[in-house]
Design a protein around this motif. Structure first.
Motif, PDB file in Angstrom:
ATOM      1  N   HIS A 180      79.449  10.419  41.955  1.00 18.47           N
ATOM      2  CA  HIS A 180      78.060  10.609  42.139  1.00 18.47           C
ATOM      3  C   HIS A 180      77.722  12.026  41.932  1.00 18.47           C
ATOM      4  CE1 HIS A 180      77.878   6.215  42.321  1.00 18.47           C
ATOM      5  NE2 HIS A 180      78.587   6.375  43.407  1.00 18.47           N
ATOM      6  N   ARG A 220      76.884  15.383  39.967  1.00 20.89           N
ATOM      7  CA  ARG A 220      76.884  15.792  38.534  1.00 20.89           C
ATOM      8  C   ARG A 220      77.095  17.139  38.383  1.00 20.89           C
ATOM      9  NH1 ARG A 220      71.723  12.225  36.089  1.00 20.89           N
ATOM     10  NH2 ARG A 220      72.749  10.408  36.587  1.00 20.89           N
ATOM     11  N   ARG A 248      82.451  16.272  31.633  1.00 17.71           N
ATOM     12  CA  ARG A 248      81.125  16.863  31.949  1.00 17.71           C
ATOM     13  C   ARG A 248      81.357  18.434  31.276  1.00 17.71           C
ATOM     14  NH1 ARG A 248      80.443  15.098  36.494  1.00 17.71           N
ATOM     15  NH2 ARG A 248      78.641  13.775  35.982  1.00 17.71           N
ATOM     16  N   ASP A 299      72.685  19.050  35.754  1.00 22.80           N
ATOM     17  CA  ASP A 299      72.788  17.559  36.086  1.00 22.80           C
ATOM     18  C   ASP A 299      72.972  16.777  34.819  1.00 22.80           C
ATOM     19  OD1 ASP A 299      71.983  15.561  37.779  1.00 22.80           O
ATOM     20  OD2 ASP A 299      69.971  15.206  36.962  1.00 22.80           O
ATOM     21  N   LYS A 356      74.546  13.797  32.828  1.00 23.18           N
ATOM     22  CA  LYS A 356      75.022  12.652  33.034  1.00 23.18           C
ATOM     23  C   LYS A 356      76.278  12.235  31.943  1.00 23.18           C
ATOM     24  CE  LYS A 356      73.865   7.669  33.452  1.00 23.18           C
ATOM     25  NZ  LYS A 356      72.876   6.640  33.170  1.00 23.18           N
TER      26      LYS A 356
END
Length: 413
Positions: free
Chosen positions: A239, A241, A297, A398, A400
């Motif tokens: 959770h 990011r 990411r 941030d 996702k």
């Protein structure tokens, strides 16, 4: 500056036996670098020329000694380095057919690593450069891992690199030689350390098939015979990011499960569980998923910020854990799904070695970066950051990450 010049000479015979000399061209002999590696438990040395040709190399591994003690004991590693460094360097020189006088520079790991181990390599190198009046190139161990791929492939800067080893886990953009942007790193243990500890807790050294393997190798071997679905380990930091990693919590959870299974089977620690292969498979799989998620990411962040080429972007994976075939295959699937090329050095060059240090020396010699002509003030640094940390910027972005499709993880032997 340190290359010797050779001229192609043509002779013309004149009357009375005289000869006239014509100098038609001048060619430079490639510069040569000796690389010395003693950051942990391998004593390595290699000599490369600036074209990337390996002229000589040697390695003394301490693995068998440390397997018997259940881990690396720094004072033992120090003594073994001191006992073998001279013979390792001389073996590399002998294989190359060169003498120290022919070297253009000496490159040595001075950061990061075990203090006592680093000290042996640095002390030996400083004596050598003083004796032969050679430049010294101090090397950051993780920079060397990151650049090794350029010895084998024409990889242009910038590229994304995931460095995974027994002591580190770093995601960074390599902008140039000695110029890195760190997107994220492990906040506690490195993946290699965690897998080694799981292997010890499972007592895999008592399995005849694994008795001569390192912890990580034993986990990979056992995982081939296990079912990763039989143990459900959560991916750490799911959770958050950002691109940071954490493995200690996962390892503690695995240890708890092992303890439960030992109680259920009525066996003592040191005996091998019937489900050891399943735990190994699930442990390896969960580590791979965290690496994949963070790398995914990082790729999205780099594309959003224009840190990588719009076309033909490259992900490099290097370090000891990059030798794990299962982790490589998962990262290959992830990179393919995100239209990024994946490159990994061969396993021999993923683990610590003198070749990568010599090559890093060549890279710095070419770039004219970090070459010291007076190395008396050089000190080793057990802890040393790599480049500029922009992990806060990554976190604030941030980003996702889409759910990793399960097909990326299926049918991987």
């Amino acid at each position: 500056m340190f290359a010797r010049c050779f001229c192609s000479v043509h002779w013309r015979t004149l009357p009375f036996g005289r000869r006239r000399v014509y100098f038609h061209s001048t060619a430079k002999e490639p510069r040569l670098v000796l690389g010395i590696e003693t950051s942990c438990d391998d004593t390595g040395a290699a000599i490369l020329d600036e074209n990337g040709k390996i002229l000589g190399e040697a390695l003394h591994s301490q693995k068998d000694v440390h397997l018997k003690t259940g881990g690396i004991i720094p004072v033992v590693a120090q003594k073994l380095h001191a006992d073998h460094i001279d013979s390792v360097v001389n073996e590399a020189l002998s294989a190359s057919g060169l003498t120290p006088q022919a070297l253009s520079a000496v490159a040595t790991t001075v950061m990061p690593g075990l203090a006592l181990s680093l000290g042996v390599g640095l002390s030996y190198s400083l004596k050598m450069v003083k004796q032969y009046s050679k430049p010294f190139i101090p090397i950051h161990h993780m920079e060397a891992h990151a650049l090794t791929v350029r010895l084998l492939h024409q990889v242009e800067f910038p590229f994304l690199v995931l460095l995974v080893s027994g002591g580190h886990c770093i995601l960074a953009v390599a902008k140039n030689v000695a110029d890195f942007l760190v997107l994220g790193q492990s906040l506690d243990e490195a993946p290699g350390e965690s897998l080694d500890k799981v292997a010890r807790r499972l007592s895999l050294i008592n399995n005849p098939d694994c008795s001569a393997m390192s912890g990580g190798q034993a986990i990979e071997h056992m995982a081939q015979f296990g079912n990763k679905e039989l143990c459900n380990f959560r991916i750490p930091m799911s959770h958050h990011r950002d691109c940071n990693f954490s493995f200690s919590g996962l390892r503690n959870h695995i240890n708890y499960v092992i303890q439960q299974k030992e109680s259920e089977e009525g066996i003592q620690q040191g005996q091998i569980l019937s489900c050891a292969a399943d735990i190994a498979a699930a442990s390896q799989h969960t580590v791979a998923r965290q690496l994949a998620k963070r790398t995914q990411r990082a790729i999205l962040f780099c594309k959003e910020k224009g840190l990588l080429p719009a076309a033909n972007a490259t992900l490099v994976v290097s370090g000891g854990v990059a030798s794990n075939g299962y982790i490589r295959r998962i990262l290959k699937n992830v990179s393919y799904s995100m239209d990024v090329s994946l490159l990994c050095p061969p396993p021999k060059l993923c683990t610590d070695n003198g070749v990568m240090i010599a090559w890093n020396g060549i890279e710095r010699l070419r770039a004219g970066v970090g070459i010291l002509y007076n190395a008396e003030e050089v000190r080793y640094e057990p802890r040393a950051p790599l480049g500029t940390d922009i992990s806060d910027i990554v976190r604030k972005a941030d980003i996702k990450v889409p759910t990793l499709k399960e097909k990326l993880f299926l049918d991987i032997a």
